[in-house]
Write an enzyme that holds these catalytic residues in place. Structure first.
Site, short mmCIF file in Angstrom:
data_model
loop_
_atom_site.label_atom_id
_atom_site.label_comp_id
_atom_site.label_asym_id
_atom_site.label_seq_id
_atom_site.Cartn_x
_atom_site.Cartn_y
_atom_site.Cartn_z
N LYS A 204 29.25 18.70 104.34
CA LYS A 204 29.13 19.61 105.48
C LYS A 204 30.48 19.70 106.18
O LYS A 204 31.22 18.72 106.23
CB LYS A 204 28.12 19.06 106.49
CG LYS A 204 26.70 19.54 106.28
CD LYS A 204 25.89 19.16 107.50
CE LYS A 204 24.42 19.48 107.34
NZ LYS A 204 23.62 18.98 108.48
N ARG B 172 10.64 19.30 115.43
CA ARG B 172 10.59 20.53 116.24
C ARG B 172 9.48 21.43 115.73
O ARG B 172 8.35 21.00 115.62
CB ARG B 172 11.95 21.22 116.22
CG ARG B 172 12.99 20.49 117.02
CD ARG B 172 14.37 20.96 116.75
NE ARG B 172 14.79 20.52 115.43
CZ ARG B 172 16.03 20.66 114.95
NH1 ARG B 172 16.95 21.24 115.68
NH2 ARG B 172 16.34 20.22 113.75
N SER C 64 21.85 22.09 117.24
CA SER C 64 23.30 22.09 117.44
C SER C 64 23.89 23.43 116.99
O SER C 64 24.82 23.95 117.63
CB SER C 64 23.94 20.97 116.63
OG SER C 64 23.48 19.74 117.06
N HIS D 125 18.36 16.10 121.21
CA HIS D 125 18.68 14.79 120.64
C HIS D 125 18.53 13.71 121.71
O HIS D 125 17.95 12.66 121.46
CB HIS D 125 20.15 14.74 120.18
CG HIS D 125 20.51 15.62 119.03
ND1 HIS D 125 21.56 16.50 119.06
CD2 HIS D 125 19.96 15.74 117.79
CE1 HIS D 125 21.65 17.11 117.90
NE2 HIS D 125 20.70 16.69 117.11
#
Ligand code: ADP
Length: 166
Positions: free
Chosen positions: A42, A91, A129, A18
């Protein structure tokens, strides 16, 4: 021309991946808003306050970076704050399909809003994460994955959560 971009995400917690994207955005644009999404569907590991505190600490030397939280539609938040573009890290190929869908949806909701993708750095290409939390929960070393100044706090926090679950 004065350009404002937003780097949105959960940042649960912020990783070196990040931070790389935020740093690069800060050199390319006049103002960078790091937007921490408050998402009720979430269950984050770190509270919104903790995530913001970590982000503020790791971006404290970047003068054109502001850390905020936001809830609801990103496209709407961008309209309110006069944001020109969303900056996202891309990514592996697996990110692409979802990100493409999000970019098109955001453009439909707010036609002035562009989405710009920066390729992930080769060092953080596979970093997420959730991977950081998984490694830390098993007592692994996360110092290569998160900024040094917040590393021990992340480790302690995850260890505390683990103890509660045992
Ligand atoms: P995660 O997928 O790690 O839970 P977030 O939802 O917080 O991450 O992601 C916020 C943004 O940061 C997304 O655009 C995501 O593609 C980007 N990002 C996350 N990890 C990396 C990384 N290792 N390298 C580059 N960009 C990343």
């Amino acid at each position: 021309m004065n350009k404002t971009v937003i780097c949105p995400g959960s940042f649960d917690p912020v990783t070196l991946g990040h931070l790389d994207i935020i740093k690069r955005a800060a050199t390319m644009f006049d103002r960078v808003i790091v937007g921490v999404l408050v998402n009720s569907s979430k269950t984050p590991c770190f509270s919104i306050e903790e995530r913001i505190e970590f982000l503020k600490e790791v971006t404290k030397d970047m003068e054109n970076v502001e850390v905020v939280s936001f809830a609801g539609l990103l496209a709407e938040y961008c309209r309110q704050r006069n944001v020109d573009a969303i900056v996202k890290g891309l990514r592996a190929v697996s990110d692409f399909e979802y990100e493409f869908q999000m970019a098109i949806t955001n453009k439909k909701l707010n036609p002035h809003l562009e989405t710009i993708f920066l390729m992930a750095d080769s060092d953080s290409m596979y970093l997420s994460s959730s991977m950081v939390k998984e490694v830390a929960s098993m007592g692994g070393d996360i110092s290569n994955f998160v900024p040094q100044c917040i590393c021990s706090r992340i480790e302690k926090r995850i260890a505390k959560l683990q103890n509660k679950e045992d």
